[in-house]
Scaffold this motif. Structure first.
Motif, PDB file in Angstrom:
ATOM      1  N   ASP A  84       0.825  -1.210   0.000  1.00 20.46           N
ATOM      2  CA  ASP A  84       0.000   0.000   0.000  1.00 20.46           C
ATOM      3  C   ASP A  84       0.862   1.263   0.000  1.00 20.46           C
ATOM      4  N   ASP A  85       1.938   1.259   0.787  1.00 22.67           N
ATOM      5  CA  ASP A  85       2.815   2.432   0.840  1.00 22.67           C
ATOM      6  C   ASP A  85       3.420   2.729  -0.530  1.00 22.67           C
ATOM      7  N   ASP A  88       0.577   3.855  -2.902  1.00 19.55           N
ATOM      8  CA  ASP A  88       0.195   5.236  -2.572  1.00 19.55           C
ATOM      9  C   ASP A  88       1.146   6.229  -3.234  1.00 19.55           C
ATOM     10  N   ASP A  92      -0.102   8.712  -6.075  1.00 16.85           N
ATOM     11  CA  ASP A  92      -0.165  10.112  -5.657  1.00 16.85           C
ATOM     12  C   ASP A  92       0.913  10.979  -6.324  1.00 16.85           C
ATOM     13  N   ASP A 171      -7.571   3.257 -10.189  1.00 17.38           N
ATOM     14  CA  ASP A 171      -6.601   3.212  -9.098  1.00 17.38           C
ATOM     15  C   ASP A 171      -6.974   2.137  -8.084  1.00 17.38           C
ATOM     16  N   GLU A 172      -8.257   2.038  -7.757  1.00 13.71           N
ATOM     17  CA  GLU A 172      -8.701   1.031  -6.782  1.00 13.71           C
ATOM     18  C   GLU A 172      -8.455  -0.381  -7.305  1.00 13.71           C
ATOM     19  N   ARG A 175      -4.702  -1.139  -7.284  1.00 14.38           N
ATOM     20  CA  ARG A 175      -4.249  -1.481  -5.933  1.00 14.38           C
ATOM     21  C   ARG A 175      -4.597  -2.933  -5.618  1.00 14.38           C
TER      22      ARG A 175
END
Length: 191
Positions: A84-85, A88, A92, A171-172, A175
């Protein structure tokens, strides 16, 4: 008040984050700060030295932010948190991510010597999770640096494909793909 060198590095970091490393020039930095390009060169002998400073600052920023996060005791949950990091950052700040992890760059840390030699504190956070997983029996005993490389290379590859338009997902969903890929690595694909 920050020094002129710090102001130059901060302006270059902003340019990398907004437009990638290709957007950084001594002239743009000078214009942004009201300096001549030659004044910028007095603080950084060339563009590569300035980009090396920016890379160091970005990695330090990421380390400072991520090292303060609580890491779950559950190894698999901690690895998903690491994914996740990375995702992100990639979603972003895509140009910053590419600069940090994908683009060729003079002085970039290389595997294995720089990583196992402790030159990448950020990578050390991931290998710390792997080492804890090996110690608690969740992961098989192995070389944590190679496991870390496998896990990050998988995410970096997916990000490069996504940024290049080769993975056409929201994006979802992207991920979710990254987490699914981590599970495939952890569980294997052999029958």
């Amino acid at each position: 008040m920050s020094s002129t060198s710090e102001r130059i590095a901060a302006a270059a970091k902003d340019l990398v984050t907004a437009g990638g490393s290709a957007s950084v020039s001594m002239r743009k930095i000078g214009d942004a700060l009201g300096l001549s390009p030659m004044a910028v060169y007095r603080h950084f002998p060339n563009r590569e030295a300035l980009l090396a400073r920016v890379a160091d600052d970005l990695f330090d920023d990421a380390y400072d932010r991520l090292s303060r996060k609580a890491i779950p005791a559950d190894t698999v949950a901690a690895l998903h948190g690491a994914v996740d990091d990375l995702v992100d950052l990639a979603l972003d700040h895509p140009r910053q991510f590419a600069f940090m992890f994908i683009e060729p760059r003079d002085g970039a840390r290389t595997f294995p010597a720089d990583f196992s030699g402790g030159r990448s504190r950020l990578f050390g956070l991931l290998t710390g999770i792997v080492d804890a997983g090996i110690a608690n029996g969740t992961l098989a005993p192995t070389d944590s640096w190679k496991v870390g490389l496998t896990l990050t290379a998988n995410v970096y590859g997916l990000v490069a494909l996504h940024q290049g338009g080769r993975i056409a997902l929201s994006d979802e969903d992207f991920r979710e793909l990254c987490h699914d890929s981590l599970e495939r690595l952890l569980n294997g694909i052999l029958a």
